[in-house]
Write an enzyme that holds these catalytic residues in place. Structure first.
Site, PDB file in Angstrom:
ATOM      1  N   THR A 200       0.820  -1.218   0.000  1.00 31.90           N
ATOM      2  CA  THR A 200       0.000   0.000   0.000  1.00 31.90           C
ATOM      3  C   THR A 200       0.853   1.268   0.000  1.00 31.90           C
ATOM      4  O   THR A 200       1.989   1.259   0.512  1.00 31.90           O
ATOM      5  CB  THR A 200      -0.901  -0.016   1.263  1.00 31.90           C
ATOM      6  N   ASP A 201       0.291   2.352  -0.510  1.00 35.56           N
ATOM      7  CA  ASP A 201       0.973   3.659  -0.453  1.00 35.56           C
ATOM      8  C   ASP A 201       1.190   4.114   0.990  1.00 35.56           C
ATOM      9  O   ASP A 201       2.034   4.957   1.272  1.00 35.56           O
ATOM     10  CB  ASP A 201       0.196   4.737  -1.243  1.00 35.56           C
ATOM     11  N   GLU A 202       0.404   3.543   1.921  1.00 34.43           N
ATOM     12  CA  GLU A 202       0.461   4.009   3.313  1.00 34.43           C
ATOM     13  C   GLU A 202       1.799   3.690   3.978  1.00 34.43           C
ATOM     14  O   GLU A 202       2.122   4.276   5.012  1.00 34.43           O
ATOM     15  CB  GLU A 202      -0.722   3.445   4.109  1.00 34.43           C
TER      16      GLU A 202
ATOM     17  N   TYR B   8      -1.689  -0.438  11.080  1.00 38.33           N
ATOM     18  CA  TYR B   8      -1.914  -1.075   9.764  1.00 38.33           C
ATOM     19  C   TYR B   8      -0.705  -0.867   8.863  1.00 38.33           C
ATOM     20  O   TYR B   8      -0.100  -1.825   8.375  1.00 38.33           O
ATOM     21  CB  TYR B   8      -3.174  -0.501   9.095  1.00 38.33           C
TER      22      TYR B   8
ATOM     23  N   LYS C 198       2.293  -3.474   7.517  1.00 34.20           N
ATOM     24  CA  LYS C 198       2.430  -3.684   6.062  1.00 34.20           C
ATOM     25  C   LYS C 198       3.864  -3.364   5.635  1.00 34.20           C
ATOM     26  O   LYS C 198       4.450  -4.059   4.806  1.00 34.20           O
ATOM     27  CB  LYS C 198       1.445  -2.815   5.277  1.00 34.20           C
TER      28      LYS C 198
END
Ligand code: NAD
Ligand code: TYD
Length: 329
Positions: A117-119, A141, A145
């Site tokens: 993810t970009d997060e 989260y 990741k």
């Protein structure tokens, strides 16, 4: 190709499986734990083998990987608010689960694609992250990741496992669990429930239609260079408030439903991905946000049978805990 798709009963995984069967004629084995977010109905009518297990279960994974040409790992806990309330499963699935899968891929000598993810890059006020940007996750989260991404990279460097990582921006489209912004707002708007906007609503997300992400993952699987990460960002960015206003228009809901609520702790202000590297592999997003959002609203309007069991089940308790109010029947 024969693919082992972990987490294939969730939102993006099931859309990916659909694209692979339709456009590539792949053989697919789905391994999924069927958490609250995973549903067999998401794979209804699709010719796949199904293994009901967690990626942290080495025996089940060893069996499912036999004969596979590649593993594509979507399996994850995916909601930031749940990671703030209860991080436990995020650590188990992302750290232990990813490690078990990597070990199985190493033993079987199978290519491995991690869906990320970009997060993992954190928040950016201006400009866009590239694959060289440092990882600076802010929530449990995104931190777990990012940990999984580092573990994947270590298996390439240490054991020469042919790995690739695909980092997507915020996805939307059919079959997204209604805890996420877009389906939550659509269903609340259709029911006349309040539309809970966190903080000032000026946070910005980079929206990617789920089939575009599915095709991007396919490009990276086919053409990505082992050991590399690829950003797959959407074509448009939009502040949350505008997204909610557009959903009000598309559903014909009353403007007065828009309600400002307490902000999310540690809320990332803006995500933005530069996707030049995956474009060089021949991928391009095809769906603009305005069109995709309209299609998504229509999908939820036309597919009550998909969301009614969710909205009348455990989701009600989650909603009451998270928002301190009940949703209508
Ligand atoms: P989702 O929550 O809809 O689905 C997750 C799936 O994983 C479910 O089917 C669930 O049952 C399964 N799962 C969870 N824990 C498992 C475990 N331990 N073992 C096996 N299966 C397990 O999520 P999604 O939105 O489809 O996201 C899929 C992947 O894409 C995730 O890795 C997520 O981090 C990533 N991603 C999501 C977005 C987004 O906007 N939704 C954006 C970029 C990347
Ligand atoms: P979300 O869909 O949870 O994705 P992410 O946090 O992974 O980007 O949220 C998207 C944006 O919408 C984020 O800025 C938080 C905001 N949001 C709300 O304002 N209200 C809500 O009820 C939800 C679920 C999200």
């Amino acid at each position: 190709m024969r693919l082992l798709v972990c987490g294939g009963a969730g939102f993006i995984g099931s859309n990916f499986v659909r694209v692979r069967l339709r456009d590539h004629g792949d053989e697919v084995v789905v391994l999924d734990k069927l958490t609250y977010a995973g549903r067999r109905e998401n794979l209804a009518g699709l010719d796949v083998e199904f293994v009901h297990a967690g990626i942290e279960d080495p025996g089940a994974v060893a069996g499912a990987i036999e004969g596979a040409d590649a593993v594509v790992n979507f399996a994850a806990e995916t909601h930031v608010d749940r990671s703030i309330a209860e991080p436990d499963a995020f650590v188990t699935t992302h750290a232990v689960g990813t490690w078990v899968l990597l070990e199985a891929a190493r033993q079987a000598g199978v290519r491995y694609l991690q869906v990320s993810t970009d997060e993992v890059y954190g928040s950016i006020e201006e400009g866009s992250f590239t694959e060289r940007s440092p990882l600076a996750p802010s929530s449990p989260y995104s931190a777990t990741k990012a940990g999984a991404d580092l573990l994947v990279a270590s298996y390439f460097h240490t054991y020469d496992l042919p790995t690739v990582i695909c980092r997507g921006s915020n996805n939307y489209g059919p079959r997204q669990y209604p805890e996420k912004l877009i389906p939550l707002m659509i269903l609340n708007a259709l029911h006349g429930d309040p539309l809970p906007v966190y903080g000032d609503g000026l946070q910005v997300r980079n929206w990617l239609y789920v089939e575009d992400f599915a095709r991007g993952i396919g490009h990276v699987l086919a053409h990505g260079v082992a050991g590399e990460a690829y950003n797959v960002g959407g074509p448009d960015e939009c502040p949350n408030l505008e997204v909610v206003r557009r959903i009000i228009e598309l559903t014909g809901a009353d403007e007065s439903l828009l309600t400002y609520v307490k902000d999310r702790p540690g809320h990332d202000r803006r995500y933005s991905l530069g996707s030049e590297k995956v474009r060089a592999l021949g991928w391009e997003a095809q769906v603009r946000f305005a069109d995709g959002l309209e299609e998504t609203v229509a999908w939820y309007q036309d597919n009550r049978a998909w969301w009614e069991p969710i909205r009348s089940g455990d989701y009600r308790a989650y909603y009451a805990r998270q928002y301190g109010s009940a949703i209508k029947d």
